[in-house]
Design a protein around this motif. Structure first.
Motif, PDB file in Angstrom:
ATOM      1  N   CYS A 144       0.805  -1.366  -0.033  1.00 44.67           N
ATOM      2  CA  CYS A 144      -0.096  -0.176   0.000  1.00 44.67           C
ATOM      3  C   CYS A 144       1.038   1.256   0.094  1.00 44.67           C
ATOM      4  CB  CYS A 144      -1.074  -0.042   1.202  1.00 44.67           C
ATOM      5  SG  CYS A 144      -2.065  -1.203   1.029  1.00 44.67           S
ATOM      6  N   GLN A 145       1.940   1.268  -0.572  1.00 48.00           N
ATOM      7  CA  GLN A 145       2.804   2.701  -0.927  1.00 48.00           C
ATOM      8  C   GLN A 145       2.188   3.304  -1.726  1.00 48.00           C
ATOM      9  OE1 GLN A 145       6.281   0.581  -2.625  1.00 48.00           O
ATOM     10  NE2 GLN A 145       7.208   0.626  -0.562  1.00 48.00           N
ATOM     11  N   PRO A 146       2.210   4.849  -1.295  1.00 44.85           N
ATOM     12  CA  PRO A 146       1.860   5.704  -2.108  1.00 44.85           C
ATOM     13  C   PRO A 146       2.361   5.624  -3.650  1.00 44.85           C
ATOM     14  CG  PRO A 146       3.404   6.637  -0.691  1.00 44.85           C
ATOM     15  CD  PRO A 146       2.808   5.324  -0.252  1.00 44.85           C
ATOM     16  N   GLN A 147       1.686   6.340  -4.786  1.00 41.79           N
ATOM     17  CA  GLN A 147       2.109   6.100  -6.152  1.00 41.79           C
ATOM     18  C   GLN A 147       3.471   6.808  -6.298  1.00 41.79           C
ATOM     19  OE1 GLN A 147       0.320   4.835  -8.640  1.00 41.79           O
ATOM     20  NE2 GLN A 147       1.808   5.497 -10.180  1.00 41.79           N
ATOM     21  N   GLN A 148       4.373   6.145  -6.865  1.00 39.72           N
ATOM     22  CA  GLN A 148       5.721   6.803  -7.365  1.00 39.72           C
ATOM     23  C   GLN A 148       5.529   7.276  -8.864  1.00 39.72           C
ATOM     24  OE1 GLN A 148       8.071   6.923  -5.196  1.00 39.72           O
ATOM     25  NE2 GLN A 148       6.681   6.063  -3.629  1.00 39.72           N
ATOM     26  N   TYR A 149       6.024   8.542  -8.894  1.00 40.13           N
ATOM     27  CA  TYR A 149       5.844   8.901 -10.456  1.00 40.13           C
ATOM     28  C   TYR A 149       7.409   9.024 -11.115  1.00 40.13           C
ATOM     29  CZ  TYR A 149       1.789  10.918  -7.817  1.00 40.13           C
ATOM     30  OH  TYR A 149       0.811  10.926  -7.318  1.00 40.13           O
ATOM     31  N   ASP A 150       8.082   8.220 -11.048  1.00 46.09           N
ATOM     32  CA  ASP A 150       9.520   8.037 -11.748  1.00 46.09           C
ATOM     33  C   ASP A 150       9.426   6.954 -12.417  1.00 46.09           C
ATOM     34  OD1 ASP A 150       9.673   6.242  -9.512  1.00 46.09           O
ATOM     35  OD2 ASP A 150      11.520   6.967  -8.726  1.00 46.09           O
ATOM     36  N   ALA A 151       8.461   6.209 -12.768  1.00 46.94           N
ATOM     37  CA  ALA A 151       8.665   5.096 -13.639  1.00 46.94           C
ATOM     38  C   ALA A 151       7.540   4.772 -14.757  1.00 46.94           C
ATOM     39  CB  ALA A 151       8.894   3.574 -12.800  1.00 46.94           C
ATOM     40  N   ALA A 152       7.750   4.436 -15.705  1.00 49.45           N
ATOM     41  CA  ALA A 152       6.839   4.177 -16.711  1.00 49.45           C
ATOM     42  C   ALA A 152       5.786   2.915 -16.294  1.00 49.45           C
ATOM     43  CB  ALA A 152       7.272   3.768 -18.200  1.00 49.45           C
ATOM     44  N   PRO A 153       4.443   2.840 -16.529  1.00 41.92           N
ATOM     45  CA  PRO A 153       3.762   1.960 -16.286  1.00 41.92           C
ATOM     46  C   PRO A 153       4.039   0.478 -16.697  1.00 41.92           C
ATOM     47  CG  PRO A 153       2.702   3.284 -18.064  1.00 41.92           C
ATOM     48  CD  PRO A 153       3.829   4.027 -17.477  1.00 41.92           C
ATOM     49  N   GLN A 154       3.773  -0.645 -16.259  1.00 38.85           N
ATOM     50  CA  GLN A 154       4.486  -1.823 -16.388  1.00 38.85           C
ATOM     51  C   GLN A 154       3.504  -2.242 -17.725  1.00 38.85           C
ATOM     52  OE1 GLN A 154       6.932  -3.627 -15.339  1.00 38.85           O
ATOM     53  NE2 GLN A 154       7.666  -1.730 -14.166  1.00 38.85           N
ATOM     54  N   PRO A 155       3.933  -3.275 -18.540  1.00 38.55           N
ATOM     55  CA  PRO A 155       3.163  -3.573 -19.693  1.00 38.55           C
ATOM     56  C   PRO A 155       2.053  -4.738 -18.983  1.00 38.55           C
ATOM     57  CG  PRO A 155       5.566  -3.603 -20.095  1.00 38.55           C
ATOM     58  CD  PRO A 155       5.597  -3.289 -18.807  1.00 38.55           C
ATOM     59  N   GLY A 156       0.922  -4.589 -19.707  1.00 38.07           N
ATOM     60  CA  GLY A 156      -0.207  -5.667 -19.148  1.00 38.07           C
ATOM     61  C   GLY A 156      -0.796  -4.729 -18.013  1.00 38.07           C
ATOM     62  N   THR A 157      -0.464  -3.626 -17.486  1.00 39.97           N
ATOM     63  CA  THR A 157      -1.343  -3.107 -16.503  1.00 39.97           C
ATOM     64  C   THR A 157      -2.516  -1.947 -16.992  1.00 39.97           C
ATOM     65  OG1 THR A 157       0.075  -1.423 -16.239  1.00 39.97           O
ATOM     66  CG2 THR A 157       0.665  -3.327 -14.821  1.00 39.97           C
ATOM     67  N   PHE A 158      -2.403  -1.852 -18.430  1.00 42.21           N
ATOM     68  CA  PHE A 158      -3.568  -1.064 -18.891  1.00 42.21           C
ATOM     69  C   PHE A 158      -3.831  -1.570 -20.345  1.00 42.21           C
ATOM     70  CE2 PHE A 158       0.498   0.585 -20.154  1.00 42.21           C
ATOM     71  CZ  PHE A 158       0.507   1.144 -21.536  1.00 42.21           C
ATOM     72  N   ALA A 159      -4.917  -0.716 -20.915  1.00 41.31           N
ATOM     73  CA  ALA A 159      -5.124  -0.929 -22.071  1.00 41.31           C
ATOM     74  C   ALA A 159      -6.006  -0.020 -22.759  1.00 41.31           C
ATOM     75  CB  ALA A 159      -6.036  -2.244 -22.471  1.00 41.31           C
ATOM     76  N   VAL A 160      -5.981   0.292 -24.041  1.00 40.59           N
ATOM     77  CA  VAL A 160      -6.776   1.196 -24.554  1.00 40.59           C
ATOM     78  C   VAL A 160      -8.244   0.771 -25.024  1.00 40.59           C
ATOM     79  CG1 VAL A 160      -7.104   2.877 -26.619  1.00 40.59           C
ATOM     80  CG2 VAL A 160      -4.881   2.526 -25.541  1.00 40.59           C
ATOM     81  N   ARG A 161      -9.236   1.344 -24.498  1.00 40.05           N
ATOM     82  CA  ARG A 161     -10.580   1.025 -24.664  1.00 40.05           C
ATOM     83  C   ARG A 161     -11.157   1.906 -25.684  1.00 40.05           C
ATOM     84  NH1 ARG A 161     -14.264  -3.251 -22.474  1.00 40.05           N
ATOM     85  NH2 ARG A 161     -16.258  -2.627 -23.275  1.00 40.05           N
ATOM     86  N   ALA A 162     -11.820   1.631 -26.814  1.00 38.07           N
ATOM     87  CA  ALA A 162     -12.462   2.367 -27.745  1.00 38.07           C
ATOM     88  C   ALA A 162     -13.927   2.830 -27.041  1.00 38.07           C
ATOM     89  CB  ALA A 162     -12.647   1.655 -29.129  1.00 38.07           C
TER      90      ALA A 162
END
Length: 395
Positions: free
Chosen positions: A31-49
């Motif tokens: 439960c660490q707060p969000q870090q802003y120094d790294a790109a998102p990991q592959p597979g953690t997001f997708a584009v939805r039309a």
């Protein structure tokens, strides 16, 4: 002697089982707060039309006024929710659209309650009216919206609008998470699956709820903060145990990536972000007048963007919460985080959706869309959001 040997053997087996179960117990979430120094990991997001949907009749947002195609599509989503055991949907609004965004009523609660026990609830309802009357469904869940959603699902799924102060600081969101915990623990459907929808910093309220309910390494410090805020922690912790036995499906809409989550087998988290562009990054202020990059408030509401509480006790508590939740009020840190342009939260799965609110004319459209942040709660997006949730959670 045989029975004694068998008894000792049974006791030994029980002890070994307890030791194994203890060693295999779930590791508490970081439960660490969000870090802003790294790109998102592959597979953690997708584009939805943004799919074409039957239109909604906005002028009369009641079920009887809607076209058969719209009603049928919403009923199909409702059927999938019911088949999966969902019996309760809770809508949680974001910052500045609640019943006490400046915390003025909270500061006067003692004297006002002394005048009349029912005065504070009445004033809070009155304080919520301007956002409902003026903003309507722009970045706000109205009673009419929630009622239409419930009826359109087709029955057996109750919908609730959870209203909190909406003040912009750690303490206000923690208090809201405690009140939401009470709501869920006393709900008639607490043993069923519950779907929680949080817009903007309503998502942070839900993140705090998961840290209170599920095993988390932040839980002890967070419960201490709850105690210091004057809440009866023993009673609340029993409520948390009750809620932990249910299943929670959580979806956030436009939630700035800030707090950590204690999600797991009984709690799933989805994020939906209004975004345009090939990269999963926010943009600079260029194009903000026409909301060219999507949701700009999603970028601006990150760590450091809080407003300090009004009294010294809560300012001290908010400062201590920084160690658990990340920077609250810190302009320098906020500027650094904004430049990073984080879009995808570390925890959960995210859909990047172009909600089609980009301006096409010569006049700015940023105010009409609340800088791309108000589109998620609009009547026009209700069917799309319902289908997206059904596709993701209840296939």
């Amino acid at each position: 002697m045989l029975w004694l040997a068998l008894t000792l053997l049974l006791l030994a087996a029980v002890v070994v089982g307890i030791v194994i179960a203890w060693r295999l117990r779930p590791t508490p979430a970081l439960c660490q707060p969000q870090q802003y120094d790294a790109a998102p990991q592959p597979g953690t997001f997708a584009v939805r039309a943004l799919e074409a949907m039957p239109p909604i009749v906005r002028d009369t947002p009641v079920l009887e006024s809607q076209a058969p195609a719209w009603r049928e599509a919403m009923q199909q989503a409702g059927s999938r929710l019911r088949r999966s055991g969902v019996r309760h949907v809770v809508f949680v609004h974001g910052t500045f659209v609640g019943h006490d965004p400046t915390l003025l009523l909270s500061a006067l609660e003692g004297p006002l309650s002394a005048l009349s026990p029912g005065l504070m609830p009445s004033l809070r309802r009155l304080s919520k009216l301007p956002s409902d009357r003026v903003l309507r469904d722009l970045g706000n869940y109205t009673p009419e919206y929630v009622s239409l959603f419930e009826k359109a699902l087709g029955g057996d799924v109750h919908a609730t609008r959870f209203v909190w102060s909406s003040a912009n600081n750690h303490v206000a969101r923690l208090r809201a998470a405690v009140e939401l915990l009470r709501l869920l623990a006393t709900s008639e459907n607490e043993s069923k699956r519950t779907l929680l929808l949080g817009h903007s910093h309503g998502g942070q309220v839900l993140a705090l709820l998961t840290q209170l309910v599920y095993p988390a390494r932040t839980a002890e410090a967070l419960w201490q903060a709850v105690r210091d805020a004057g809440e009866p922690t023993e009673v609340l912790q029993e409520m948390a145990k009750k809620v932990a036995r249910a299943r929670l499906d959580i979806a956030t809409f436009g939630m700035p990536p800030r707090y950590g989550w204690a999600a797991g087998r009984r709690c799933r988290v989805l994020h939906v972000i209004n975004h345009r562009g090939a990269e999963p990054r926010g943009s600079t202020v260029a194009g903000v007048l026409q909301t060219e990059s999507g949701d700009y408030v999603h970028q601006w509401g990150i760590a450091g963007s809080d407003l300090p509480p009004g009294n010294a006790k809560e300012r001290e508590l908010a400062a201590r919460l920084d160690a658990i939740l990340g920077e609250g009020y810190d302009v320098k840190a906020w500027l650094q985080h904004v430049r990073h342009g984080a879009r995808v939260p570390r925890d959960g799965f995210s859909y990047l959706v172009d909600y089609g609110d980009r301006g096409t004319g010569t006049l700015p459209n940023c105010l009409a869309t609340c800088f791309g942040h108000g589109v998620y709660t609009s009547y026009d997006a209700m069917l799309f959001n319902a289908r997206l949730l059904a596709d993701h959670f209840y296939r």
